[in-house]
Motif scaffolding. Structure first.
Motif, mmCIF file in Angstrom:
data_model
loop_
_atom_site.group_PDB
_atom_site.id
_atom_site.type_symbol
_atom_site.label_atom_id
_atom_site.label_comp_id
_atom_site.label_asym_id
_atom_site.label_seq_id
_atom_site.Cartn_x
_atom_site.Cartn_y
_atom_site.Cartn_z
ATOM 1 N N ARG A 4 0.849 -1.188 0.132
ATOM 2 C CA ARG A 4 -0.038 -0.101 0.091
ATOM 3 C C ARG A 4 0.964 1.112 0.133
ATOM 4 N N SER A 5 2.083 1.154 0.593
ATOM 5 C CA SER A 5 2.848 2.343 0.708
ATOM 6 C C SER A 5 3.414 2.410 -0.348
ATOM 7 N N VAL A 6 3.915 1.564 -1.157
ATOM 8 C CA VAL A 6 4.450 1.749 -2.560
ATOM 9 C C VAL A 6 3.490 2.321 -3.510
ATOM 10 N N TYR A 7 2.356 1.739 -3.526
ATOM 11 C CA TYR A 7 1.262 2.435 -4.236
ATOM 12 C C TYR A 7 1.067 3.888 -3.871
ATOM 13 N N SER A 8 1.084 4.157 -2.588
ATOM 14 C CA SER A 8 0.641 5.569 -2.415
ATOM 15 C C SER A 8 1.709 6.280 -2.881
ATOM 16 N N MET A 9 2.965 5.829 -2.782
ATOM 17 C CA MET A 9 4.053 6.511 -3.241
ATOM 18 C C MET A 9 3.920 7.074 -4.908
ATOM 19 N N LEU A 10 3.150 5.893 -5.516
ATOM 20 C CA LEU A 10 3.336 6.132 -6.835
ATOM 21 C C LEU A 10 1.990 6.940 -7.221
ATOM 22 N N LEU A 11 1.002 6.891 -6.396
ATOM 23 C CA LEU A 11 -0.359 7.563 -6.798
ATOM 24 C C LEU A 11 -0.473 8.831 -5.845
ATOM 25 N N GLY A 12 -0.047 8.818 -4.962
ATOM 26 C CA GLY A 12 -0.129 9.872 -4.082
ATOM 27 C C GLY A 12 0.813 10.952 -3.896
ATOM 28 N N GLY A 13 1.959 10.699 -4.552
ATOM 29 C CA GLY A 13 3.248 11.345 -4.483
ATOM 30 C C GLY A 13 3.366 12.507 -5.285
ATOM 31 N N THR A 14 4.303 12.720 -5.930
ATOM 32 C CA THR A 14 4.516 13.900 -6.570
ATOM 33 C C THR A 14 3.459 14.214 -7.845
ATOM 34 N N LEU A 15 2.762 12.938 -8.121
ATOM 35 C CA LEU A 15 1.637 13.127 -9.321
ATOM 36 C C LEU A 15 0.571 13.886 -8.856
ATOM 37 N N ILE A 16 0.206 13.479 -7.718
ATOM 38 C CA ILE A 16 -1.095 13.851 -7.218
ATOM 39 C C ILE A 16 -0.660 15.606 -6.653
ATOM 40 N N LEU A 17 0.483 15.562 -6.077
ATOM 41 C CA LEU A 17 0.627 16.766 -5.412
ATOM 42 C C LEU A 17 0.812 17.688 -6.520
ATOM 43 N N GLU A 267 -6.058 -3.768 -8.263
ATOM 44 C CA GLU A 267 -5.428 -3.842 -7.039
ATOM 45 C C GLU A 267 -5.158 -2.643 -6.517
ATOM 46 N N LYS A 268 -4.915 -1.647 -7.434
ATOM 47 C CA LYS A 268 -4.471 -0.198 -6.709
ATOM 48 C C LYS A 268 -5.758 0.311 -6.029
ATOM 49 N N PRO A 269 -5.367 0.776 -4.680
ATOM 50 C CA PRO A 269 -6.350 1.370 -3.692
ATOM 51 C C PRO A 269 -6.300 2.983 -4.058
ATOM 52 N N LYS A 270 -7.502 3.467 -4.052
ATOM 53 C CA LYS A 270 -7.541 4.748 -4.192
ATOM 54 C C LYS A 270 -6.602 5.627 -3.404
ATOM 55 N N PRO A 271 -5.972 6.730 -4.166
ATOM 56 C CA PRO A 271 -5.259 7.596 -3.296
ATOM 57 C C PRO A 271 -5.720 8.197 -2.037
ATOM 58 N N LYS A 272 -5.358 8.039 -0.946
ATOM 59 C CA LYS A 272 -5.938 8.689 0.371
ATOM 60 C C LYS A 272 -5.769 10.274 0.161
ATOM 61 N N PRO A 273 -7.099 10.971 0.649
ATOM 62 C CA PRO A 273 -7.002 12.511 0.398
ATOM 63 C C PRO A 273 -5.538 13.031 1.437
ATOM 64 N N LYS A 274 -4.942 14.076 1.088
ATOM 65 C CA LYS A 274 -3.794 14.570 1.522
ATOM 66 C C LYS A 274 -4.168 14.942 3.153
ATOM 67 N N PRO A 275 -3.561 14.611 4.239
ATOM 68 C CA PRO A 275 -3.853 15.452 5.342
ATOM 69 C C PRO A 275 -3.428 16.565 5.446
ATOM 70 N N PRO A 276 -4.273 17.517 6.328
ATOM 71 C CA PRO A 276 -3.939 18.816 6.496
ATOM 72 C C PRO A 276 -2.504 18.886 7.307
ATOM 73 N N MET A 277 -1.698 19.983 6.852
ATOM 74 C CA MET A 277 -0.451 20.233 7.360
ATOM 75 C C MET A 277 -0.560 20.487 9.029
#
Ligand code: ZN
Length: 288
Positions: A4-17, A267-277
């Motif tokens: 999951r952390s690998v996927y979130s790295m791919l999906l929730g990382g730089t691309l989403i940001l 298999e790819k879970p949806k990216p989690k919403p970005k938590p507030p800072m």
């Protein structure tokens, strides 16, 4: 969990940001001055900020900054102190002059491109290769922003580039890995595998050297939260074997399916919403 952390790295990382901030201005990139507060790393490596930052000098014993046009050479004083000591050790052992790339922005925070972490002044990217010009003289502003880094691995084909290998690399990495201030060092998986083969049984220092995406041109040094930085969220310590089974995953069918984009979609879970800072980061952003 780990996948999951690998996927979130791919999906929730730089691309989403990147897409979240595209078009809008990113206040963390707009502000060019450090905050006048006491130095502190606040939040998480991937969601945080930095008060009272220190700016790394352009050049010193055993180091030379590169890509200075990006204005990302700020850090917690613990980081600038570590980089100064580490570089001096590198020079003292005749291992050349480190070329230091991105650290954090003047007040830390998220980037619109390039990194998911590096947000609280405790991360630094260092090139594996050293440009011969930099060994002889300070690089010019143009050179700092334009000289090419030499890759040690081919990320697309997932292969080590033996022709670019330098025997000083393991010695440099070991110096950093054995420094108690260092939490983790990220390298390309093929580099980790080579380091394990070279080290044989003398591999305890490789525990903190972690295989990760995107580290074929540079290694990434991450410091632990400095003592007294009570708002800095520590990571789980690395408890894996220094050269254990977890490295095998990076050469498995599952990994290659991800690399080549042929992994089953469902298999790819949806990216989690970005938590507030963290709340304190608002003060950091608005502080004089
Ligand atoms: Zn990095």
């Amino acid at each position: 969990m780990w996948m999951r952390s690998v996927y979130s790295m791919l999906l929730g990382g730089t691309l989403i940001l990147g897409s979240a901030l595209a078009g809008a201005t990113n206040p963390w990139e707009e502000i060019k001055s450090t905050s006048s507060q006491a130095p502190a790393s606040i939040g998480e490596y991937t969601n945080g900020c930095l008060s009272g930052a220190d700016r790394m000098p352009l050049r010193g014993e055993g180091f030379q900054l590169v890509r200075t046009g990006r204005d990302r050479h700020y850090g917690n004083p613990a980081l600038t102190g570590f980089l100064t000591d580490f570089s001096a050790q590198v020079a003292g052992q005749g291992l050349g002059r480190l070329q230091i790339g991105d650290m954090s922005m003047a007040r830390g925070g998220p980037f619109s491109y390039g990194h998911r972490s590096h947000q609280m002044g405790l991360d630094a990217d260092i090139w594996y290769a050293q440009d011969p010009r930099s060994l002889q003289r300070p690089l010019t502003a143009w050179e700092r922003d334009n000289i090419a880094a030499k890759p040690l691995a081919d990320a697309k084909d997932h292969l080590l580039i033996e022709a670019n290998w330098d025997d000083n690399v393991p010695r440099i990495l070991r110096l950093a890995a054995e420094d108690p201030r260092v939490e983790r060092i990220f390298v390309h998986p093929t580099i980790k595998r080579k380091l394990c083969r070279i080290a044989g049984k003398d591999n305890d220092w490789l525990r903190r050297i972690r295989p990760w995406w995107g580290h074929n041109y540079h290694f990434h040094v991450r410091l632990a939260c400095p003592k007294g930085d009570t708002n800095c969220v520590a990571q789980q310590p690395v408890l894996n074997e220094p050269c254990g089974d977890d490295l095998d995953w990076w050469f498995s069918d599952e990994f290659y399916a991800l690399l080549h984009g042929t992994a089953p979609q469902q298999e790819k879970p949806k990216p989690k919403p970005k938590p507030p800072m963290p709340q304190q980061c608002t003060q950091v952003l608005h502080s004089p």
